[in-house]
Scaffold this motif. Structure first.
Motif, short mmCIF file in Angstrom:
data_model
loop_
_atom_site.label_atom_id
_atom_site.label_comp_id
_atom_site.label_asym_id
_atom_site.label_seq_id
_atom_site.Cartn_x
_atom_site.Cartn_y
_atom_site.Cartn_z
N HIS A 436 -12.79 -19.70 32.16
CA HIS A 436 -11.96 -18.88 33.17
C HIS A 436 -11.59 -17.37 33.26
O HIS A 436 -11.37 -17.35 31.73
N ILE A 437 -11.44 -16.61 33.92
CA ILE A 437 -11.26 -15.45 33.76
C ILE A 437 -9.95 -15.06 34.55
O ILE A 437 -9.68 -15.59 35.75
N ASP A 438 -9.01 -14.51 33.91
CA ASP A 438 -7.81 -14.13 34.40
C ASP A 438 -7.94 -12.73 35.05
O ASP A 438 -7.76 -11.61 34.51
N ALA A 439 -8.49 -12.83 36.44
CA ALA A 439 -8.85 -11.72 37.13
C ALA A 439 -7.80 -10.71 37.27
O ALA A 439 -7.74 -9.51 37.27
N VAL A 440 -6.43 -11.31 37.78
CA VAL A 440 -5.43 -10.46 38.27
C VAL A 440 -4.81 -9.92 36.87
O VAL A 440 -4.45 -8.73 36.81
N GLY A 441 -4.70 -10.83 35.81
CA GLY A 441 -3.97 -10.23 34.69
C GLY A 441 -5.07 -8.76 34.11
O GLY A 441 -4.53 -8.03 33.62
N LEU A 442 -6.42 -9.04 34.18
CA LEU A 442 -7.18 -7.97 33.93
C LEU A 442 -6.82 -6.63 34.81
O LEU A 442 -6.75 -5.53 34.30
N LEU A 443 -6.83 -7.14 36.01
CA LEU A 443 -6.57 -5.92 37.18
C LEU A 443 -5.23 -5.16 36.62
O LEU A 443 -5.06 -4.05 36.74
N ALA A 444 -4.36 -6.10 36.52
CA ALA A 444 -2.82 -5.49 35.98
C ALA A 444 -2.92 -4.68 34.94
O ALA A 444 -2.38 -3.49 34.79
N LYS A 445 -3.63 -5.05 34.04
CA LYS A 445 -4.00 -4.26 32.73
C LYS A 445 -4.73 -2.93 32.74
O LYS A 445 -4.29 -2.07 32.01
N LEU A 446 -5.90 -3.18 33.40
CA LEU A 446 -6.99 -2.22 33.25
C LEU A 446 -7.00 -1.36 34.44
O LEU A 446 -7.82 -0.46 34.90
N ASP A 447 -6.22 -1.82 35.60
CA ASP A 447 -6.55 -1.15 37.06
C ASP A 447 -7.92 -1.32 37.36
O ASP A 447 -8.49 -2.06 37.40
N THR A 448 -8.20 -0.17 38.03
CA THR A 448 -9.75 -0.11 38.57
C THR A 448 -10.66 -0.12 37.36
O THR A 448 -11.81 -0.58 37.73
N GLY A 449 -10.33 -0.09 36.13
CA GLY A 449 -11.49 -0.33 34.99
C GLY A 449 -11.69 -1.71 34.93
O GLY A 449 -12.61 -2.08 34.20
N ALA A 450 -11.01 -2.65 35.54
CA ALA A 450 -11.19 -4.05 35.46
C ALA A 450 -12.59 -4.38 36.43
O ALA A 450 -13.18 -5.42 35.92
N TYR A 451 -12.74 -3.69 37.24
CA TYR A 451 -14.17 -3.94 38.26
C TYR A 451 -15.12 -3.06 37.47
O TYR A 451 -15.30 -1.78 37.54
N ARG A 452 -16.08 -3.76 37.00
CA ARG A 452 -17.30 -3.17 36.08
C ARG A 452 -18.42 -2.95 37.37
O ARG A 452 -18.79 -3.72 38.08
N HIS A 453 -19.11 -2.02 36.88
CA HIS A 453 -20.41 -1.54 37.90
C HIS A 453 -21.76 -2.49 37.42
O HIS A 453 -21.86 -2.74 36.06
N VAL A 454 -22.22 -3.11 38.33
CA VAL A 454 -23.73 -3.55 38.25
C VAL A 454 -24.75 -2.33 38.03
O VAL A 454 -25.38 -2.43 37.01
N MET A 455 -24.73 -1.65 38.91
CA MET A 455 -25.60 -0.59 38.92
C MET A 455 -24.71 0.82 38.67
O MET A 455 -23.65 1.04 39.22
N THR A 456 -24.79 1.55 37.69
CA THR A 456 -24.15 2.81 37.16
C THR A 456 -24.29 3.88 37.92
O THR A 456 -23.39 4.84 37.90
N HIS A 457 -25.42 4.18 38.61
CA HIS A 457 -25.48 5.51 39.51
C HIS A 457 -26.56 5.07 40.40
O HIS A 457 -27.09 4.27 40.73
N GLY A 458 -26.56 6.36 41.48
CA GLY A 458 -27.51 6.00 42.47
C GLY A 458 -26.77 5.77 43.93
O GLY A 458 -25.58 5.40 43.77
N ARG A 459 -27.62 5.61 44.68
CA ARG A 459 -27.02 5.39 46.24
C ARG A 459 -26.47 3.88 46.32
O ARG A 459 -26.95 2.81 45.76
N ASN A 460 -25.24 3.75 46.93
CA ASN A 460 -24.66 2.47 47.00
C ASN A 460 -23.87 2.06 45.79
O ASN A 460 -23.30 1.03 45.82
N ALA A 461 -23.73 3.11 44.61
CA ALA A 461 -23.31 2.34 43.50
C ALA A 461 -21.49 2.53 43.56
O ALA A 461 -21.01 1.82 42.93
N SER A 462 -21.13 3.01 44.45
CA SER A 462 -19.77 2.86 44.69
C SER A 462 -19.28 1.88 45.67
O SER A 462 -18.01 1.59 46.15
N SER A 463 -20.43 1.07 46.16
CA SER A 463 -19.99 -0.05 46.89
C SER A 463 -18.95 -0.98 46.23
O SER A 463 -19.25 -1.28 45.18
N PRO A 464 -18.11 -1.65 46.98
CA PRO A 464 -17.44 -2.83 46.20
C PRO A 464 -18.42 -3.92 45.55
O PRO A 464 -18.04 -4.80 44.77
#
Length: 551
Positions: A436-464
């Protein structure tokens, strides 16, 4: 607290920095207790020194000289300050506390840090690195309980001749600077002279009472005002005793909410909530001197009521709506309005709570409070009070849910409302090992850094749809971690993150763009079904760019 003087004289001055620091050290220039505490970050401190080194202006100070005694800080920058003189006037710093505390703490410090690498030990240890390129900031903190390199000029030595000579002698004895010593010492002497000769623009208010002084301040400093509204009213309602100021009470309220893991509610939001509870119609804009007079007598009662109502509002957001963190609330106005509601109706019926929940989601999805002006907020506040008292319903007609956001930006209310839903919908997320991942805890600690990119660059890289909350093994990217998943256990991990089979197939086929598109379509469809459940009309567009519209 009255003065025999009825008028305030405004005197612009230019004063040597060294003289201002001496006034602080002698207790003649003081910081009143209604000022906010020292809050500057280390990088703000070094930037200030860099500005002085380059002879840039660092803004004017506002000083009030008076024979009125105000309770003031007995420590500045962790250093004790002597009691104010008992005869004659005392000067109080109304604006410039952060700047002067930084300069006083670093330039008047007498001994180096030798105890630990904790911030409270190194915060006032700023050094100028000699012999480096001048196109970048050459000032930095020394954060270790050891001696810095010999070419690190301690700023505590620039105003003290003997300390400066000790530094110069140590530099001359360093073998690695042979042939460069004279140049480095010249550089240090030039810097010391810049600081000794640096002059600060000062506006000195002479005479009058506190109300007049703060009123003058609010008008002189109407552009780029550094004293926040709660501090302004704190000053204007200050009683000069041990009673907590409004700013103190707001900080205590913030800490109370934060202690429960909800995070920090902005001070300005708490302040506006207090105004709403106090019966003010205009909580966005106000003449502070008029406001202080109007609410002064009922301020303490209003603060207590607002604190209790905020606790009820936070409980409602967490339990009924499912908002896990204050950081995710789309608009600060929503908190203030909920506080106003729970102040009137502290135990609403299930029907009212359901309506409030629909109101929260609808105004979040539609962007109802994006750029809301004073008139709109006044109308919304009155409508919420009428709803709480049972004399009217909340009008949600005409609001349409904005499309699925194309861009992940936490400054967007639409993104925040999406994340609140997403954290609920996928509450049992699994990591690569099925734990199990404590998603809320990671978000509280890391803010936006908790959400990591699958694709690091290119078109649509900024998509949720390109963001995943999942810790990985050291050296492993999210993309590689996802590609390593297989079998039924891997399917469970994908499902726990809202990654559909079609998206997985695209990823495994090397089509990362296709992965993002398939996942975005899936998440948008799931969220639209949730929105439809509230009866909120949907935009004809499935997806669109997310507006940056939060405070």
């Amino acid at each position: 607290m009255n003065s025999n003087e009825t008028t305030t004289l405004v005197k612009p001055e230019v004063i040597l920095l060294e003289n201002l620091l001496r006034e602080i050290a002698e207790g003649r220039l003081r910081v009143p207790k209604f000022q906010r505490p020292f809050v500057w970050r280390p990088e703000q401190m070094t930037q200030l020194f860099d500005s002085i080194d380059r002879s840039y202006p660092i803004g004017s100070l506002l000083i009030w000289e008076t024979n009125i005694h105000l309770a003031s800080l007995d420590q500045i920058a962790d250093f004790p300050i002597p009691a104010p003189p008992t005869d004659g006037r005392v000067a109080y710093l109304l604006d410039g506390h952060q700047r002067l505390s930084t300069l006083f703490g670093c330039l008047r410090k007498t001994t180096p840090n030798t105890s630990s690498d904790e911030q409270h030990d190194w915060l006032w240890e700023i050094y100028r690195v000699l012999g480096e390129s001048s196109d970048r900031n050459q000032f930095q903190h020394w954060k270790k309980p050891t001696e810095p390199p010999e070419n690190y000029l301690p700023m505590r030595s620039v105003l003290r001749t003997m300390d400066f000579l000790t530094f110069a002698r140590r530099l001359q004895e360093a073998d690695k600077f042979t042939g460069r010593v004279d140049l480095l010492i010249d550089e240090a002497e030039e810097l010391a002279q810049r600081f000794k000769s640096y002059q600060m623009a000062t506006v000195r208010l002479v005479g009058g009472d506190l109300k007049q002084a703060v009123t003058v301040f609010s008008r002189l400093n109407s552009s780029g005002q550094s004293m926040s509204p709660d501090q302004m009213v704190s000053a204007l309602t200050y009683q000069n005793d041990d009673t907590e100021t409004l700013a103190d009470r707001i900080k205590a309220i913030q800490e109370d909410v934060d202690s429960d893991g909800f995070g920090t509610v902005a001070a300005i939001t708490v302040f506006r909530s207090i105004l709403a509870v106090a019966g003010e119609e205009d909580v966005q804009e106000a003449r502070w001197e008029v406001l202080a007079e109007r609410i002064g007598e009922r301020l303490a009662e209003s603060v207590d009521k607002a604190a209790a109502s905020l606790r009820r509002a936070v409980a409602f957001l967490k339990e009924d709506v499912g908002v896990p963190l204050a950081r995710l609330i789309p608009y600060n106005a929503q908190i203030m309005l909920l506080v106003a509601f729970f102040n009137i109706d502290s135990a609403p019926s299930d029907n009212k709570r359901n309506t409030l929940g629909k109101w929260f989601w609808t105004t979040s999805w539609s962007g109802y409070f994006a750029g809301a002006n004073t008139t709109q907020i006044k109308f919304a506040l009155q409508e919420m009070k009428d709803f709480a008292s049972g004399t009217a319903d909340l009008d949600l007609n005409g609001q349409v849910a904005r499309p699925f956001p194309d861009r992940f930006d936490m400054r967007s209310a639409r993104i925040r409302s999406f994340l609140i839903w997403e954290l609920q919908r996928y509450s049992d997320r699994l990591d690569h090992a099925g734990e199990h991942i404590d998603a809320v805890g990671l978000l509280a600690k890391l803010d936006t850094g908790a959400y990591r990119h699958v694709m690091t660059h290119g078109r649509n890289a900024s998509s949720p749809a390109n963001r995943v909350i999942m810790p990985t093994l050291p050296g492993f990217s999210i993309k590689r971690t996802l590609l390593d998943l297989s079998g039924p256990s891997g399917d469970r991990v994908f499902e726990s993150h809202g990654i559909p089979t079609k998206a997985v197939e695209k990823l495994r086929g090397g089509d990362t763009m296709g992965f993002i598109k398939e996942r975005a379509n899936y998440l948008a469809s799931e969220e639209r079904a949730f929105i439809s459940g509230f009866g909120v009309p949907l935009s004809k567009k499935i997806a669109a760019d997310a507006d940056i519209d939060t405070e």
